[in-house]
Design a protein around this motif. Structure first.
Motif, PDB file in Angstrom:
ATOM      1  N   MET A  68       0.829  -1.198   0.000  1.00 27.21           N
ATOM      2  CA  MET A  68       0.000   0.000   0.000  1.00 27.21           C
ATOM      3  C   MET A  68       0.865   1.250   0.000  1.00 27.21           C
ATOM      4  O   MET A  68       1.932   1.261   0.596  1.00 27.21           O
ATOM      5  N   ASN A  69       0.377   2.268  -0.624  1.00 30.28           N
ATOM      6  CA  ASN A  69       1.070   3.553  -0.659  1.00 30.28           C
ATOM      7  C   ASN A  69       0.324   4.535   0.225  1.00 30.28           C
ATOM      8  O   ASN A  69      -0.768   4.980  -0.110  1.00 30.28           O
ATOM      9  N   PRO A  70       0.879   4.882   1.397  1.00 29.05           N
ATOM     10  CA  PRO A  70       0.180   5.772   2.316  1.00 29.05           C
ATOM     11  C   PRO A  70      -0.147   7.136   1.718  1.00 29.05           C
ATOM     12  O   PRO A  70      -0.988   7.851   2.238  1.00 29.05           O
ATOM     13  N   SER A  71       0.544   7.527   0.644  1.00 23.44           N
ATOM     14  CA  SER A  71       0.304   8.842   0.057  1.00 23.44           C
ATOM     15  C   SER A  71      -0.787   8.799  -1.000  1.00 23.44           C
ATOM     16  O   SER A  71      -0.984   9.756  -1.722  1.00 23.44           O
ATOM     17  N   VAL A  72      -1.502   7.667  -1.111  1.00 25.48           N
ATOM     18  CA  VAL A  72      -2.556   7.547  -2.100  1.00 25.48           C
ATOM     19  C   VAL A  72      -3.581   8.668  -1.903  1.00 25.48           C
ATOM     20  O   VAL A  72      -3.815   9.128  -0.783  1.00 25.48           O
ATOM     21  N   ALA A  73      -4.189   9.103  -3.003  1.00 25.04           N
ATOM     22  CA  ALA A  73      -5.148  10.201  -2.932  1.00 25.04           C
ATOM     23  C   ALA A  73      -6.349   9.811  -2.064  1.00 25.04           C
ATOM     24  O   ALA A  73      -6.785   8.664  -2.043  1.00 25.04           O
ATOM     25  N   HIS A  74      -6.877  10.802  -1.361  1.00 19.77           N
ATOM     26  CA  HIS A  74      -8.054  10.573  -0.544  1.00 19.77           C
ATOM     27  C   HIS A  74      -9.248  10.244  -1.425  1.00 19.77           C
ATOM     28  O   HIS A  74      -9.455  10.861  -2.464  1.00 19.77           O
ATOM     29  N   GLN A  75     -10.041   9.287  -0.990  1.00 19.43           N
ATOM     30  CA  GLN A  75     -11.302   9.016  -1.661  1.00 19.43           C
ATOM     31  C   GLN A  75     -12.324  10.038  -1.181  1.00 19.43           C
ATOM     32  O   GLN A  75     -12.345  10.410  -0.012  1.00 19.43           O
ATOM     33  N   THR A  76     -13.169  10.477  -2.091  1.00 15.96           N
ATOM     34  CA  THR A  76     -14.169  11.495  -1.759  1.00 15.96           C
ATOM     35  C   THR A  76     -15.540  11.061  -2.274  1.00 15.96           C
ATOM     36  O   THR A  76     -15.662  10.095  -3.025  1.00 15.96           O
ATOM     37  N   PHE A  77     -16.556  11.789  -1.848  1.00 17.59           N
ATOM     38  CA  PHE A  77     -17.910  11.559  -2.354  1.00 17.59           C
ATOM     39  C   PHE A  77     -18.673  12.876  -2.299  1.00 17.59           C
ATOM     40  O   PHE A  77     -18.255  13.829  -1.632  1.00 17.59           O
ATOM     41  N   LYS A  78     -19.773  12.934  -3.012  1.00 18.55           N
ATOM     42  CA  LYS A  78     -20.607  14.138  -3.043  1.00 18.55           C
ATOM     43  C   LYS A  78     -21.626  14.084  -1.919  1.00 18.55           C
ATOM     44  O   LYS A  78     -22.317  13.081  -1.722  1.00 18.55           O
ATOM     45  N   LEU A  79     -21.709  15.159  -1.174  1.00 13.99           N
ATOM     46  CA  LEU A  79     -22.677  15.305  -0.106  1.00 13.99           C
ATOM     47  C   LEU A  79     -23.360  16.653  -0.314  1.00 13.99           C
ATOM     48  O   LEU A  79     -22.816  17.698   0.063  1.00 13.99           O
ATOM     49  N   GLY A  80     -24.510  16.621  -0.947  1.00 17.42           N
ATOM     50  CA  GLY A  80     -25.148  17.880  -1.323  1.00 17.42           C
ATOM     51  C   GLY A  80     -24.240  18.641  -2.267  1.00 17.42           C
ATOM     52  O   GLY A  80     -23.787  18.103  -3.276  1.00 17.42           O
ATOM     53  N   GLN A  81     -23.929  19.881  -1.932  1.00 14.82           N
ATOM     54  CA  GLN A  81     -23.080  20.703  -2.783  1.00 14.82           C
ATOM     55  C   GLN A  81     -21.589  20.501  -2.505  1.00 14.82           C
ATOM     56  O   GLN A  81     -20.748  21.069  -3.198  1.00 14.82           O
ATOM     57  N   PHE A  82     -21.276  19.682  -1.507  1.00 12.91           N
ATOM     58  CA  PHE A  82     -19.888  19.514  -1.089  1.00 12.91           C
ATOM     59  C   PHE A  82     -19.268  18.245  -1.671  1.00 12.91           C
ATOM     60  O   PHE A  82     -19.948  17.252  -1.895  1.00 12.91           O
ATOM     61  N   THR A  83     -17.961  18.311  -1.888  1.00 11.64           N
ATOM     62  CA  THR A  83     -17.157  17.122  -2.147  1.00 11.64           C
ATOM     63  C   THR A  83     -16.277  16.913  -0.927  1.00 11.64           C
ATOM     64  O   THR A  83     -15.468  17.778  -0.584  1.00 11.64           O
ATOM     65  N   VAL A  84     -16.458  15.790  -0.265  1.00 11.80           N
ATOM     66  CA  VAL A  84     -15.827  15.583   1.050  1.00 11.80           C
ATOM     67  C   VAL A  84     -15.106  14.234   1.089  1.00 11.80           C
ATOM     68  O   VAL A  84     -15.421  13.317   0.339  1.00 11.80           O
ATOM     69  N   PRO A  85     -14.124  14.104   1.998  1.00 10.09           N
ATOM     70  CA  PRO A  85     -13.397  12.836   2.121  1.00 10.09           C
ATOM     71  C   PRO A  85     -14.261  11.768   2.766  1.00 10.09           C
ATOM     72  O   PRO A  85     -15.267  12.066   3.422  1.00 10.09           O
ATOM     73  N   ARG A  86     -13.844  10.525   2.636  1.00 13.76           N
ATOM     74  CA  ARG A  86     -14.604   9.408   3.188  1.00 13.76           C
ATOM     75  C   ARG A  86     -14.194   9.062   4.620  1.00 13.76           C
ATOM     76  O   ARG A  86     -14.773   8.167   5.219  1.00 13.76           O
ATOM     77  N   LEU A  87     -13.228   9.780   5.156  1.00  9.06           N
ATOM     78  CA  LEU A  87     -12.881   9.675   6.566  1.00  9.06           C
ATOM     79  C   LEU A  87     -13.061  11.047   7.209  1.00  9.06           C
ATOM     80  O   LEU A  87     -12.452  12.024   6.774  1.00  9.06           O
ATOM     81  N   TRP A  88     -13.907  11.113   8.230  1.00 13.83           N
ATOM     82  CA  TRP A  88     -14.161  12.341   8.961  1.00 13.83           C
ATOM     83  C   TRP A  88     -13.647  12.188  10.393  1.00 13.83           C
ATOM     84  O   TRP A  88     -13.439  11.077  10.873  1.00 13.83           O
ATOM     85  N   ILE A  89     -13.491  13.321  11.070  1.00 16.70           N
ATOM     86  CA  ILE A  89     -13.119  13.311  12.482  1.00 16.70           C
ATOM     87  C   ILE A  89     -14.358  13.623  13.309  1.00 16.70           C
ATOM     88  O   ILE A  89     -14.963  14.677  13.160  1.00 16.70           O
ATOM     89  N   GLY A  90     -14.750  12.670  14.167  1.00 19.99           N
ATOM     90  CA  GLY A  90     -15.869  12.888  15.075  1.00 19.99           C
ATOM     91  C   GLY A  90     -15.380  13.520  16.366  1.00 19.99           C
ATOM     92  O   GLY A  90     -14.336  13.140  16.895  1.00 19.99           O
ATOM     93  N   LEU A  91     -16.136  14.473  16.873  1.00 21.89           N
ATOM     94  CA  LEU A  91     -15.686  15.271  18.012  1.00 21.89           C
ATOM     95  C   LEU A  91     -16.413  14.944  19.308  1.00 21.89           C
ATOM     96  O   LEU A  91     -16.393  15.743  20.241  1.00 21.89           O
ATOM     97  N   TRP A  92     -17.043  13.773  19.394  1.00 23.02           N
ATOM     98  CA  TRP A  92     -17.790  13.461  20.614  1.00 23.02           C
ATOM     99  C   TRP A  92     -16.893  13.328  21.830  1.00 23.02           C
ATOM    100  O   TRP A  92     -17.340  13.464  22.961  1.00 23.02           O
ATOM    101  N   GLN A  93     -15.596  13.072  21.620  1.00 22.56           N
ATOM    102  CA  GLN A  93     -14.699  12.926  22.766  1.00 22.56           C
ATOM    103  C   GLN A  93     -14.497  14.246  23.509  1.00 22.56           C
ATOM    104  O   GLN A  93     -13.987  14.255  24.627  1.00 22.56           O
ATOM    105  N   LEU A  94     -14.923  15.353  22.903  1.00 18.57           N
ATOM    106  CA  LEU A  94     -14.788  16.649  23.566  1.00 18.57           C
ATOM    107  C   LEU A  94     -15.898  16.900  24.587  1.00 18.57           C
ATOM    108  O   LEU A  94     -15.919  17.938  25.244  1.00 18.57           O
ATOM    109  N   SER A  95     -16.805  15.939  24.719  1.00 18.09           N
ATOM    110  CA  SER A  95     -17.915  16.131  25.654  1.00 18.09           C
ATOM    111  C   SER A  95     -17.510  15.886  27.095  1.00 18.09           C
ATOM    112  O   SER A  95     -18.200  16.298  28.026  1.00 18.09           O
ATOM    113  N   SER A  96     -16.366  15.191  27.306  1.00 17.70           N
ATOM    114  CA  SER A  96     -15.995  14.825  28.674  1.00 17.70           C
ATOM    115  C   SER A  96     -14.517  14.473  28.746  1.00 17.70           C
ATOM    116  O   SER A  96     -13.949  13.945  27.776  1.00 17.70           O
TER     117      SER A  96
END
Length: 338
Positions: free
Chosen positions: A1-29
């Motif tokens: 595997m090549n770690p520098s491979v381009a990010h995969q994306t998808f369309k979400l409404g008007q946005f083009t976004v990556p397929r890995l997001w950062i969830g921030l629920w850990q900031l609750s406590s």
């Protein structure tokens, strides 16, 4: 595997976004591990530089910290911020109350509109959620919201809402993992029919789906060593899915598959398995920003391609579990929160 491979994306409404997001629920406590606000913002910066350009959730100070971080960027519009409006108690649904909720999120996130507002409604018996969505649609037309999604809505209500508001709903944030496969049944069919993407959380079961837990004894949920997510998913593994011994079998199989793919981690395999579902848009990773995070390892998911033989090995273990019964024992997605 090549770690520098381009990010995969998808369309979400008007946005083009990556397929890995950062969830921030850990900031609750601090139960997830404490880090200063400056360290959290620095960690956000590292993730953006690595290509993680979508962040989600509103718990605790998440909106405020994210808003501070994004507003400091040279090109803040390059980073998507998704938040939630959760209605847990009876309320008067009016243009004023709904708009107040949306504007509060705009203020917290220091933006002139909410990129993605994810809507959760606690009481299905109260059909005011339809009226609330009508008002959210109006606010979207006025430019206060760019895209509208759902959070923890089941197949029946997702279908109802999407039929009532054709094309308006772009996503539904729900749990989906090798352990909790409920979203892969009726909800996946509904989302496929309406063009809705799933944004999945719990995909790593609070970190249990990782190399760290291979060969480890069953943890004591009352020992104080587990964070809130781990206590939640341990309960699901032991009471709804199978047993710790069977879970160990799954980890060993995932490790073996990883060895056949240039040493991919157990977490890589678990995330790739979820991303391979056609209706899944993105996996939300609950990185403990400024404390415990694995941005480089997680990026390897993009270069990973599971083959039928890999999935057959996984299916053999899953067939020995009671995971397929969770939609009956727990209920469809979101039932555990109602």
């Amino acid at each position: 595997m090549n770690p520098s491979v381009a990010h995969q994306t998808f369309k979400l409404g008007q946005f083009t976004v990556p397929r890995l997001w950062i969830g921030l629920w850990q900031l609750s406590s601090n139960s997830w591990g404490s880090a200063s606000v400056s360290k959290v913002r620095q960690a956000m910066g590292r993730h953006v530089e690595a290509g993680y350009t979508a962040f989600a959730d509103h718990y605790g100070s998440a909106e405020l910290i994210f808003g501070q971080f994004r507003s400091s960027l040279d090109f803040p519009e390059s980073v998507l911020g998704a938040t939630k409006w959760c209605v847990f108690k009876p309320m008067v649904v009016s243009v004023e109350t709904v708009e107040t909720a949306v504007r509060q999120r705009m203020e917290h996130m220091r933006t002139e509109r909410v990129d993605l507002l994810q809507f959760h409604w606690q009481d299905y018996d109260n059909h005011d959620y339809i009226h609330a969505l009508e008002i959210l649609s109006q606010l979207q037309t006025r430019g206060l919201i760019a895209a509208i999604g759902l959070c923890n809505f089941d197949a029946r209500r997702t279908d109802e809402i999407c039929a009532r508001f054709p094309g308006m709903i772009v996503s539904n944030q729900v749990p989906l993992s090798l352990i909790d496969t409920r979203a892969s049944y009726a909800l996946a069919d509904v989302c496929g029919k309406h063009g809705v993407k799933l944004l999945t959380y719990g995909t790593l079961c609070g970190g249990f789906l990782s190399d760290k837990w291979i060969g480890e004894p069953e943890p004591d949920p009352y020992s104080g060593s587990l964070n809130p997510s781990q206590r939640k998913y341990l309960d699901i593994i032991l009471k709804a899915w199978g047993s710790w011994a069977l879970f160990q079998d799954l980890l060993v199989v995932l490790r073996g598959i990883g060895d056949l793919h240039d040493g991919a981690s157990v977490s890589n395999i678990a995330m790739r398995w979820v991303l391979d579902h056609p209706v899944v848009g993105a996996v939300l990773i609950g990185a403990r920003l400024g404390h415990t995070e694995y941005p480089s390892d997680n990026l390897k998911v993009y270069a990973l391609a599971l083959i039928p033989a890999d999935k057959a090995k996984i299916d053999e273990v899953l067939a020995r579990s009671t995971g397929h019964r969770m939609i009956d024992t727990i209920g469809d997605c979101g039932a555990e929160y109602r």
